[in-house]
Write a protein that holds these residues in place. Structure first.
Motif, PDB file in Angstrom:
ATOM      1  N   ARG A   1       0.866  -1.182   0.000  1.00  0.00           N
ATOM      2  CA  ARG A   1       0.000   0.000   0.000  1.00  0.00           C
ATOM      3  C   ARG A   1       0.904   1.234   0.000  1.00  0.00           C
ATOM      4  O   ARG A   1       1.442   1.616   1.024  1.00  0.00           O
ATOM      5  N   TRP A   2       1.053   1.834  -1.181  1.00  0.00           N
ATOM      6  CA  TRP A   2       1.927   2.983  -1.362  1.00  0.00           C
ATOM      7  C   TRP A   2       1.141   4.262  -1.107  1.00  0.00           C
ATOM      8  O   TRP A   2      -0.019   4.207  -0.689  1.00  0.00           O
ATOM      9  N   VAL A   3       1.762   5.400  -1.323  1.00  0.00           N
ATOM     10  CA  VAL A   3       1.057   6.661  -1.065  1.00  0.00           C
ATOM     11  C   VAL A   3      -0.206   6.745  -1.914  1.00  0.00           C
ATOM     12  O   VAL A   3      -1.235   7.267  -1.468  1.00  0.00           O
ATOM     13  N   LEU A   4      -0.164   6.212  -3.121  1.00  0.00           N
ATOM     14  CA  LEU A   4      -1.336   6.203  -3.998  1.00  0.00           C
ATOM     15  C   LEU A   4      -2.504   5.485  -3.332  1.00  0.00           C
ATOM     16  O   LEU A   4      -3.626   6.018  -3.256  1.00  0.00           O
ATOM     17  N   GLU A   5      -2.265   4.271  -2.852  1.00  0.00           N
ATOM     18  CA  GLU A   5      -3.335   3.482  -2.226  1.00  0.00           C
ATOM     19  C   GLU A   5      -3.807   4.111  -0.916  1.00  0.00           C
ATOM     20  O   GLU A   5      -4.996   4.042  -0.574  1.00  0.00           O
ATOM     21  N   ASN A   6      -2.887   4.712  -0.167  1.00  0.00           N
ATOM     22  CA  ASN A   6      -3.280   5.369   1.076  1.00  0.00           C
ATOM     23  C   ASN A   6      -4.196   6.555   0.809  1.00  0.00           C
ATOM     24  O   ASN A   6      -5.173   6.784   1.539  1.00  0.00           O
ATOM     25  N   LEU A   7      -3.911   7.318  -0.239  1.00  0.00           N
ATOM     26  CA  LEU A   7      -4.783   8.440  -0.596  1.00  0.00           C
ATOM     27  C   LEU A   7      -6.143   7.947  -1.086  1.00  0.00           C
ATOM     28  O   LEU A   7      -7.173   8.562  -0.801  1.00  0.00           O
ATOM     29  N   GLU A   8      -6.161   6.848  -1.820  1.00  0.00           N
ATOM     30  CA  GLU A   8      -7.435   6.267  -2.251  1.00  0.00           C
ATOM     31  C   GLU A   8      -8.288   5.892  -1.049  1.00  0.00           C
ATOM     32  O   GLU A   8      -9.506   6.142  -1.018  1.00  0.00           O
ATOM     33  N   LEU A   9      -7.659   5.266  -0.042  1.00  0.00           N
ATOM     34  CA  LEU A   9      -8.391   4.876   1.164  1.00  0.00           C
ATOM     35  C   LEU A   9      -8.990   6.087   1.860  1.00  0.00           C
ATOM     36  O   LEU A   9     -10.132   6.048   2.333  1.00  0.00           O
TER      37      LEU A   9
END
Length: 362
Positions: A307-315
């Protein structure tokens, strides 16, 4: 999750202010470096078994929760570092992350690194510093990603070691490689005030200062208070707080954080993998609604289910119900609390302005 969220977040210009470069070590690079440096991995006879180990759920804190038979996160994290030996290894580690950062539209990154975790293994400090310095230069040229480095001290090691490492870095001519110092590793019974002397020295020398205050740790509220008010030689607080989600539980801490305009670097999946959805994202939204300056980052993505910054922002966009405009403002806040050069900040702000105007016109 709605695909429109993924599409929007992927296009968003980003900053990442909380990522441990050693926590981006991929299984493929780890396997390659083990072979190159002739380092046996007896617990992983095949590459497939190494990859499978990254999917584990760790014992988050053995000292608090007992032994459930799983390794702690820190054991896995430090275990992975064993393959890092040469300047080229640290360069490859950094460049692999920075290439991915560029793919995620990260414009500026401020990764942490842990020199003591390497020098105590016999790795030369110069190998760490030279590799990271070269990656900073090449990432800008090759990927257009601006990088600064924050040198972290290990919290569960004697503060005298932090001072020794800091002085070695300066005496070795590496003071320009990093622009900030911080605290990480196991926080259990290790208040930030133990490191007042090194913080005071770094402040005098002109470095930014931050420290981890992990979520749900013993005495975390007191740790947040120290970082916000008195950890720098007993005179003043740090410039930023890493994690610090528990501050929302104490109105007096929120008041201090807002008075000092401190930013919090939050890593949602790091908490969500062990805490309820409402607790994690409900508290992130409460901080947002309180006007606390927050930014979203990944922490140790390869050890946290990719879970990279991209996935964390999606969450965050999904679970907090944030609009596109909210997400642009979230990145703008990240730019504001970053320690990037002003010209770098302005370039990112202009990109965000364009995105915001596009949203307004739709």
């Amino acid at each position: 999750m709605d695909t429109s969220i993924s599409t929007f977040v992927s296009q968003l210009p980003k900053v990442e202010l909380h990522v441990h470069i050693e926590g981006t070590l991929s299984p493929s690079l780890r396997w390659h470096l083990a072979q190159k440096n002739q380092i046996p991995l007896p617990q992983y006879p095949t590459y497939k078994s190494l990859v499978a180990s990254y999917a584990t759920m760790y014992n988050h804190r053995r000292e608090l929760h007992g032994d459930n038979g799983l390794p702690t996160f820190l054991e896995a994290y430090y275990g992975g570092m064993e393959v890092l030996r040469t300047e080229e290894d640290f360069y490859d580690l950094a460049m692999e992350y920075l290439a991915k950062a560029a793919d995620m539209n990260v414009r500026y990154a401020d990764p942490f690194f842990d020199p003591q975790a390497h020098t105590r293994r016999g790795v030369a400090l110069a190998a760490v510093m030279n590799g990271l310095e070269r990656a900073k230069r090449d990432a800008k040229e090759m990927y257009g990603v601006e990088v600064d480095w924050t040198m972290c001290f290990l919290r569960d090691v004697d503060p005298s070691s932090a001072m020794e490492t800091y002085e070695q870095a300066l005496e070795g001519g590496f003071g320009h490689v990093f622009h900030a110092v911080g605290l990480d590793s196991n926080e259990y019974d290790r208040p930030p005030s133990l490191f007042q002397d090194i913080f005071a020295r770094a402040r005098k020398d002109g470095y930014w200062i931050t420290a981890h205050c992990d979520v749900g740790q013993k005495d975390t509220h007191e740790h947040i208070r120290e970082v916000a008010t008195s950890c720098v030689g007993g005179l003043e607080g740090a410039d930023r707080i890493d994690h610090g989600l528990n501050a929302i539980e104490r109105p007096e801490l929120i008041q201090i954080i807002k008075q000092r305009s401190l930013g919090l670097t939050l890593c949602p999946h790091a908490y969500h993998r062990r805490l309820p959805t409402e607790y994690v994202f409900g508290n992130i939204k409460r901080l947002w609604n309180e006007g606390v300056r927050i930014t979203i980052a990944s922490d140790d993505p390869t050890y946290m289910h990719q879970r990279w910054v991209l996935e964390n922002l999606e969450l965050v966009m999904y679970h907090c119900g944030f609009s596109g405009g909210d997400m642009v403002r979230l990145q703008r806040t990240g730019v504001d609390i970053s320690w990037a050069a002003e010209d770098v900040k302005e370039r990112i702000r202009k990109e965000l302005d364009i995105m915001e105007r596009t949203l307004t016109s739709e």
